[in-house]
Design an enzyme around this catalytic site. Structure first.
Site, PDB file in Angstrom:
ATOM      1  N   ASP A 105      -0.052   5.331   0.682  1.00 32.62           N
ATOM      2  CA  ASP A 105      -0.239   5.965   1.681  1.00 32.62           C
ATOM      3  C   ASP A 105      -0.156   5.507   3.262  1.00 32.62           C
ATOM      4  OD1 ASP A 105      -0.669   8.639   0.253  1.00 32.62           O
ATOM      5  OD2 ASP A 105      -2.483   7.202  -0.563  1.00 32.62           O
TER       6      ASP A 105
ATOM      7  N   ARG B   3     -11.917   9.799  -0.498  1.00 34.34           N
ATOM      8  CA  ARG B   3     -12.038  11.270  -0.738  1.00 34.34           C
ATOM      9  C   ARG B   3     -13.491  11.739  -0.533  1.00 34.34           C
ATOM     10  NH1 ARG B   3      -9.666  13.583  -6.273  1.00 34.34           N
ATOM     11  NH2 ARG B   3      -8.186  12.069  -5.945  1.00 34.34           N
TER      12      ARG B   3
ATOM     13  N   ASP C 131       0.866  -1.163  -0.171  1.00 33.27           N
ATOM     14  CA  ASP C 131      -0.100  -0.048   0.005  1.00 33.27           C
ATOM     15  C   ASP C 131       0.683   1.308   0.001  1.00 33.27           C
ATOM     16  OD1 ASP C 131      -2.288   1.850   0.282  1.00 33.27           O
ATOM     17  OD2 ASP C 131      -2.022   1.642   2.657  1.00 33.27           O
TER      18      ASP C 131
ATOM     19  N   GLY D 117      -7.851   6.416   6.518  1.00 32.99           N
ATOM     20  CA  GLY D 117      -8.394   5.422   5.781  1.00 32.99           C
ATOM     21  C   GLY D 117      -9.784   5.631   5.042  1.00 32.99           C
TER      22      GLY D 117
ATOM     23  N   SER E 215      -5.764   5.414  -3.589  1.00 33.41           N
ATOM     24  CA  SER E 215      -5.535   6.756  -4.172  1.00 33.41           C
ATOM     25  C   SER E 215      -5.370   6.961  -5.713  1.00 33.41           C
ATOM     26  CB  SER E 215      -4.396   7.487  -3.220  1.00 33.41           C
ATOM     27  OG  SER E 215      -4.221   8.364  -3.853  1.00 33.41           O
ATOM     28  N   ARG E 216      -5.970   8.024  -5.945  1.00 34.69           N
ATOM     29  CA  ARG E 216      -5.898   8.320  -7.573  1.00 34.69           C
ATOM     30  C   ARG E 216      -4.653   8.878  -7.775  1.00 34.69           C
ATOM     31  NH1 ARG E 216     -11.995  10.142  -7.015  1.00 34.69           N
ATOM     32  NH2 ARG E 216     -11.681   9.389  -4.973  1.00 34.69           N
ATOM     33  N   ASN E 217      -4.006   9.328  -6.698  1.00 34.70           N
ATOM     34  CA  ASN E 217      -2.742  10.281  -6.729  1.00 34.70           C
ATOM     35  C   ASN E 217      -1.444   9.459  -6.320  1.00 34.70           C
ATOM     36  OD1 ASN E 217      -3.713  12.728  -7.165  1.00 34.70           O
ATOM     37  ND2 ASN E 217      -4.494  12.491  -5.395  1.00 34.70           N
TER      38      ASN E 217
HETATM   39  C1  G1P Z   1      -7.862   8.949  -1.261  1.00 33.71           C
HETATM   40  C2  G1P Z   1      -8.127   9.628   0.138  1.00 33.71           C
HETATM   41  C3  G1P Z   1      -6.976   9.438   1.425  1.00 33.71           C
HETATM   42  C4  G1P Z   1      -6.728   8.108   1.452  1.00 33.71           C
HETATM   43  C5  G1P Z   1      -6.355   7.430   0.051  1.00 33.71           C
HETATM   44  C6  G1P Z   1      -6.042   5.830   0.137  1.00 33.71           C
HETATM   45  O1  G1P Z   1      -6.620   9.500  -1.848  1.00 33.71           O
HETATM   46  O2  G1P Z   1      -8.419  10.978  -0.006  1.00 33.71           O
HETATM   47  O3  G1P Z   1      -7.511   9.993   2.362  1.00 33.71           O
HETATM   48  O4  G1P Z   1      -5.811   7.679   2.328  1.00 33.71           O
HETATM   49  O5  G1P Z   1      -7.442   7.340  -0.928  1.00 33.71           O
HETATM   50  O6  G1P Z   1      -4.443   5.916   0.209  1.00 33.71           O
HETATM   51  P1  G1P Z   1      -6.916  10.562  -2.967  1.00 33.71           P
HETATM   52  O7  G1P Z   1      -7.411   9.885  -4.349  1.00 33.71           O
HETATM   53  O8  G1P Z   1      -7.712  11.629  -2.700  1.00 33.71           O
HETATM   54  O9  G1P Z   1      -5.449  10.837  -3.231  1.00 33.71           O
HETATM   55 MG    MG Z   2      -2.817   3.315   3.672  1.00 33.46          MG
END
Ligand code: G1P
Ligand code: MG
Length: 259
Positions: free
Chosen positions: A34, A72, A32, A69, A137-139
């Protein structure tokens, strides 16, 4: 040519038992992003705090913690609390929060890798393991680029991956892309939901963080600091295969675990 580390690994017989009966050696590690590799929680918090200040919404430490967790969208629902907004405004706020986050991410660099993560990745690479980054996360891809470790993965499955059509969860998808059977995958996750998804995919799991939250994981560490690949593999394989107490894991900080 096989490296010394890889030959040590084979000599040590890193067989990891899966379930009660079958045995399979670990061939891939899935991380994973983040909270496991990247110290991004403070950037998300800062971005939400900026949005909340502009929208005159209360945002305290407790709210920030509650976002851990959450997706968004669910995060914004939590930040909005009782306030009702139009769908247009909801999406607009999501976009602004993400823009703040991406702006903050521009200042991130290799120093924002969580302690132990890069060394562990290198050790698994030396042992000949396939490596994937798997995130909701999309980032995630952008985060790995900023941290300078994008190239260290064979496969990256992020929140933009279209898993719906195939019916595969993100972990199955990563395993399929790596060409490794799920039972030969070891997942590192900091969220209870992620551990559950990985276990449902038939994978071995290592939780990072509070053992009470991550009780379903095969093994739990406080963080990756001081964790060695050899130690993890030996401990999983040794204790599962023999039913004996795991050997004292030199350099590992084992907080809780059951194999
Ligand atoms: C999203 C959520 C973030 C969460 C992540 C999973 O990321 O915003 O809180 O921790 O998924 O890793 P985002 O797509 O906004 O970067
Ligand atoms: Mg995580």
């Amino acid at each position: 040519m096989e490296t010394q580390a890889a030959s040590d690994a084979h000599a040590a017989g890193f067989a990891v038992a899966v379930g009660e009966r079958s045995r399979a050696s670990i061939a891939a590690v899935l991380f994973d992003v983040d909270g496991v590799i990247a110290d991004t929680a403070r950037l998300h918090t800062e971005a939400w705090a900026r949005l909340a200040a502009l929208e005159r919404l209360p945002f305290d430490r407790e709210t920030a913690e509650a976002l851990r967790g959450l997706s968004r969208e669910d995060s914004l629902r939590r930040v909005l609390g009782a306030r009702r907004v139009t769908q247009q405004s909801f999406h607009d706020m999501l976009d602004r929060k993400n823009a703040f986050y991406l702006e903050l991410l521009e200042a991130a660099g290799p120093a924002d890798c969580l302690p132990g993560a890069v060394g562990l990745l290198g050790e698994f690479a030396e042992l000949g393991m396939r490596r994937a980054a798997v995130s909701l996360s999309r980032n995630a891809g952008r985060v790995l680029e900023r941290l300078g470790i994008f190239e260290r993965f064979d496969v990256i499955v992020d929140g933009t991956a279209q898993t719906g059509g195939s019916g595969l969860d993100r972990y199955h998808r990563a395993a399929a892309l790596l060409g490794v059977a799920p039972r030969r995958c070891l997942v590192f996750e900091d969220s209870a939901a992620g551990i559950a998804t990985a276990k449902n995919a038939g994978m071995r799991t290592i939780g990072l963080g509070d053992p009470r939250r991550l009780a379903a994981a095969d093994m739990v560490f406080e963080s990756l600091r001081g964790v060695s690949a050899r130690c993890v593999l030996r401990w999983l394989g040794g204790s599962a295969a023999t039913g004996e107490e795991p050997p004292a894991p030199g350099g590992c900080r084992i907080v809780a675990g059951h194999v």
